[in-house]
Design an enzyme around this catalytic site. Structure first.
Site, PDB file in Angstrom:
ATOM      1  N   TYR A  70       0.818  -1.225   0.000  1.00 20.38           N
ATOM      2  CA  TYR A  70       0.000   0.000   0.000  1.00 20.38           C
ATOM      3  C   TYR A  70       0.851   1.273   0.000  1.00 20.38           C
ATOM      4  O   TYR A  70       2.042   1.213   0.187  1.00 20.38           O
ATOM      5  CB  TYR A  70      -1.094  -0.010   1.068  1.00 20.38           C
ATOM      6  CG  TYR A  70      -0.769  -0.139   2.531  1.00 20.38           C
ATOM      7  CD1 TYR A  70       0.504   0.040   3.045  1.00 20.38           C
ATOM      8  CD2 TYR A  70      -1.798  -0.431   3.428  1.00 20.38           C
ATOM      9  CE1 TYR A  70       0.744  -0.064   4.397  1.00 20.38           C
ATOM     10  CE2 TYR A  70      -1.567  -0.539   4.794  1.00 20.38           C
ATOM     11  CZ  TYR A  70      -0.285  -0.349   5.270  1.00 20.38           C
ATOM     12  OH  TYR A  70      -0.055  -0.443   6.610  1.00 20.38           O
ATOM     13  N   GLU A  71       0.210   2.383  -0.281  1.00 22.13           N
ATOM     14  CA  GLU A  71       0.913   3.660  -0.516  1.00 22.13           C
ATOM     15  C   GLU A  71       1.908   3.558  -1.667  1.00 22.13           C
ATOM     16  O   GLU A  71       2.924   4.241  -1.684  1.00 22.13           O
ATOM     17  CB  GLU A  71       1.625   4.130   0.761  1.00 22.13           C
ATOM     18  CG  GLU A  71       0.702   4.654   1.841  1.00 22.13           C
ATOM     19  CD  GLU A  71      -0.053   5.918   1.438  1.00 22.13           C
ATOM     20  OE1 GLU A  71       0.424   6.672   0.568  1.00 22.13           O
ATOM     21  OE2 GLU A  71      -1.143   6.127   1.992  1.00 22.13           O
ATOM     22  N   GLY A  72       1.600   2.712  -2.656  1.00 21.81           N
ATOM     23  CA  GLY A  72       2.511   2.520  -3.790  1.00 21.81           C
ATOM     24  C   GLY A  72       3.435   1.358  -3.541  1.00 21.81           C
ATOM     25  O   GLY A  72       4.240   1.392  -2.611  1.00 21.81           O
TER      26      GLY A  72
END
Lengths: 593, 593
Positions: free
Chosen positions: A434-436
């Site tokens: 998550y968050e890239g």
């Protein structure tokens, strides 16, 4: 299950001794952040984390969140802990006094987040997600929006979310479909489905402020047609329930204590924040901070894995040392006598302590982006832009590795839920996604940051390293570190040149080299930080410290890092220089038969 | 959730084309194992695995096993599938005709185990655990014991277990406490607690035959005082319930479908098998087979991860290729266009296919230990002894890496239970621990196999590699592989000499180098196998095959392996040559402050 201790001594080493935060706070004019206040905050924060949050970590995993007709109940004790957290004023720590905050430096908020995350990552995501919403409102909200929403968020009585992902798009926000249609009263009707919304629905706060990405009618296609909206769960004035409903919770591998919600917006009332169609730009402003938050997760799980397996390795008796019994009166020796157990423990130690140094270095730059001259701000921004994808991806990868090594030290017992080390592995796994994802961070680093700046952002960092090496080259204790660091620093520039040259001919070369480039960069940055740590340690030892064992351990860990971890750069260099052809030659249909 | 396909084409490539099993079976005199029969077995086995076992894999994870007052219920469908398995005669496939077996080669049993494990690892452990019991009985049981127990196990109507671990000892069996006291009738009363007993209690078969390690009264201390006992759940003649009761099931990270039992022996009736106090020696005879079984788990999870993420990567549309749209009419390109996604897929492909080659090479040696001259048997035994710790540890490590890469390809969706890729990660994690951790395999390889044979076992393998290189040095297609393979083969001997020399001075050097040595060896063995695969592929291409795409894909994967995976040896070489000092210098009390 062993108890978790917040590593205060090591946090102070990184913050104060390595990175000189006391002087840094004074220079930036954070008058309230005096050494005494910082110490008191760290001590009080650690107590809260150890005594209130840590005991809820396993409960959160076992009970998870429960969904019932749109309502979500968090695990036992989560709500009460949040009330205590709010009453103690923790949410407002590093926010502007204009909206009820305490005005302390952002980096102190990072230190608090690390402590909270180490004690209970899933719980920490509830207040953690509020930061994105707060930062967005602070930078782009109208005065009225700030008054209505930001004050409540800073106070902590409401929490926030960031609603980006949809079922068909996560990384590729350009193709999102949620729509925002103007109402007569200036508000918008938001319709669409958002998934993977962390802290998206829960019972811990009075209200939830969703920051939602959606498209206005006739918005341009792609990323240039996305706008940002505030969608409250309850309308602030009337208290009416808004048409945003949690359709279900995801069944996940880990972070069970956090509610990962599917949110259905069915003409929900929303308010535009920032300029129309510029939503993604507004979001990008805060990407660094959000990613730094996830980098902390890597450090937290590395620390937890390390603490648990270290305690176990001292306690568990199994086999005799190859060089003869070390605990002759016992049935066997504690497993910490075995070199391979030490290899695993030291790897975790190097990654958790080294990871802490890196996140603290980033946090220091966040402070610097908010004060000083424009030039100084730009310098801090550049350094932060360069280091953030490295911190996010490298530290979550090494955090997962450390969590797994923690389990490995436990042998079969680690696979059993009881000890909490398998939960630590499951919880750690999401951080690389998550968050890239790691892949996305790597493209950001190599493509957007390094190559698009013609190497300038890299050079700004390698110059710092070079300067350090020049200054310490005659220091005998540091010589072995400095020599290797110089080599790596030089090679780093060279491999960048190679990859950059190839990328001019074929843009796929960027993607083909990216993850190896990022990991290489992570090991290089860590080499600088461990050399710096070694310098601080050797200076203290030379000055006749009363903490000889502590500083000697730092030197020993630095040696371990240089001898046994840094050589990983060789593999990544070979792989990235091998080019794109070995990845691209196979037709998609011929991967399997 | 995507469907799992048994990779028959690739299994045939490894078994038949690379390792020439048809000729091998003929040479060893396995007359029944004609190519037609082998094909029919593979096809039928694959059908059963795909249609019956694979659909139960996720159910097994979700439902797990339930304990109620000593009785264990397996997940829905597990029992019925086992009945079908027994009715079709699968348990008896590779067992001696003397006890009702079909007398087919052990390696064909390995191929079946791979298929079963790929479809449903947890289910496969129930029949899988019987093998240890069967092998023990076959080698050390009396005729009566064979008649009573072995026939039922071969038939599959009973299953078996291996009861080694106790709460205070797993690796260190020398300190086990379970005691066996002689009864008047020649049997023994077994008392003690065994933990982590896979398939230790369940409802799938009529009876369970536990093979238990215990101490006779006045047995010598340590590993030389351990004896082996048969302890049936129900007494074969009377049908009376024996005093061995499942006290509880462990709550584990994964393999939920398999019952991991705590077994309480409370004066349970047991029968000595093999000579008194020689239990551990008897066990070691079969360690290789059991470890080879776990090596298959690495291959299975690598294969599952690969299949799932490959299907997803072709289907999921996200972002455009860096070199321009590849699917212009769609909203985005399938993610398989992105080089980093291909890097992850090819890593999984290289590890699953390469892992298969290695387990098949080992299985071929198992066959050879049972037929031919004593010299040939010894040769096969030596090769197997050398390769087994590598296969077990290296393939479970790379299997876990592959399972994780499979999840990474899915992004956030991979973390959700629905797709089954997070289950694959959780299930894969245990393989690096049980049947001897990676650390234990590494000590076995470097200490017991390589150094104790003065390098002889290593040289036997490197000679095979050398001979291959000599034969292919002029083959233009193979030249790049052969050149690198020669370098690695040479370096492998050199690093062994270095480590061996250090170990003469300090035995801790063995433990300090061991895991890096094992991983290095794994990559080296895989390099040989991928070069051999490339040879087979290039021969077929040169001869004008009808399967050009298949063989070209093999060549492309070999290239990927040599360019991007094999360079990992550099890191392991540096780390192992760095010596023990960087691990041993720190006092146990100074790891943390």
């Amino acid at each position: 299950m062993s108890e978790i201790k917040i590593p205060l001594r090591d946090m102070r080493f990184a913050m104060r001794e390595m990175l000189d935060w006391d002087q840094h706070y004074e220079t930036l004019g954070f008058e309230d952040a005096s050494p005494d206040v910082v110490d008191a905050i760290l001590d009080e924060g650690a107590k809260f984390c150890e005594n209130v949050l840590a005991p809820l970590n396993q409960i959160g995993d076992q009970q998870g969140c429960t969904w019932n007709d749109g309502e979500v109940t968090t695990p036992e004790g989560f709500k009460e802990a949040y009330q205590q957290f709010v009453e103690a004023g923790w949410p407002s720590l590093a926010h502007s006094v204009d909206h009820g905050g305490q005005g302390l430096p952002p980096s102190l908020g990072t230190a608090l987040s690390e402590m909270v995350g180490t004690a209970n990552w899933s719980w920490g995501m509830y207040p953690g997600l509020s930061h994105g919403a707060m930062n967005t409102l602070e930078a782009h909200g109208t005065d009225e929006q700030k008054e209505t929403y930001l004050t409540k968020l800073v106070e902590g009585s409401w929490t926030g979310t960031m609603c980006l992902t949809e079922p068909h798009c996560g990384t590729d926000l350009g193709i999102l479909r949620t729509k925002a249609e103007p109402n007569d009263d200036g508000s918008y009707a938001i319709t669409g489905t958002k998934i993977f919304i962390s802290a998206g629905e829960h019972d811990m706060a009075e209200n939830i402020v969703h920051i939602v990405l959606a498209r206005l009618p006739d918005a341009p296609a792609g990323t240039k047609g996305i706008s940002l909206f505030i969608v409250p769960k309850f309308m602030p004035e009337s208290g009416d329930r808004n048409q945003v409903v949690c359709g279900s919770l995801e069944h996940k591998m880990g972070i069970h204590g956090n509610a990962t919600a599917v949110l259905n917006f069915d003409g929900a009332k929303g308010f535009l924040i920032g300029p129309p169609n510029k939503g993604l730009n507004c979001m990008f402003t805060f990407m660094n901070t959000a990613r730094l938050g996830t980098a902390l997760q890597g450090v937290a799980h590395a620390e937890v894995g390390f603490q648990k397996s270290l305690a176990y390795a001292k306690d568990r008796l199994q086999m005799r040392a190859l060089s003869g019994p070390k605990n002759p009166e016992g049935a066997a020796d504690p497993i910490i006598v075995h070199p391979d157990v030490r290899r695993m423990l030291l790897t975790q130690k190097a990654f958790s302590e080294g990871g802490r140094m890196l996140t603290m270095l980033c946090a220091k730059q966040v402070d610097r982006t908010q004060a000083g001259s424009e030039e100084e701000k730009q310098e801090a921004n550049d350094l932060l832009a360069f280091l953030t994808p490295i911190a996010k991806a490298f530290l979550t990868e090494t955090g997962f590795e450390s969590a797994n090594l923690g389990m490995q030290c436990f042998g079969g017992h680690g696979y059993i839920a009881e000890w909490g080390v398998e939960q630590n592995v499951r919880d750690a796994r999401i951080a690389m996604i998550y968050e890239g994802t790691t892949g996305i961070q790597a493209l950001d680093l190599l493509g957007r940051k390094v190559l698009m700046s013609q190497g300038e952002l890299l050079r700004k960092f390698t110059k710092i390293v070079h300067k350090f090496c020049q200054a310490e080259i005659d220091n005998e204790t540091l010589a072995p570190f400095v020599t290797k660091l110089q080599e790596i620093n030089k090679e780093w520039g060279e491999v960048t040149m190679h990859v950059g040259a190839k990328a001019m001919e074929n843009p796929e070369e960027v993607g083909a080299a990216s993850v190896d480039y990022l990991m290489y960069s992570g090991y290089a940055v860590q080499a600088y930080l461990w050399a710096l740590a070694a310098k601080v340690a050797s200076d203290n030892l030379a000055a006749g410290t009363g903490e000889q064992d502590f500083y000697n351990a730092k030197l020993a860990t630095a040696r371990f890092y240089f001898d046994r971890i840094l050589p990983r750069t060789a593999t990544h260099a070979s792989a990235m220089l091998s080019g794109a052809e070995n990845l691209m030659s196979l037709d998609a249909e011929h991967f399997s038969f």
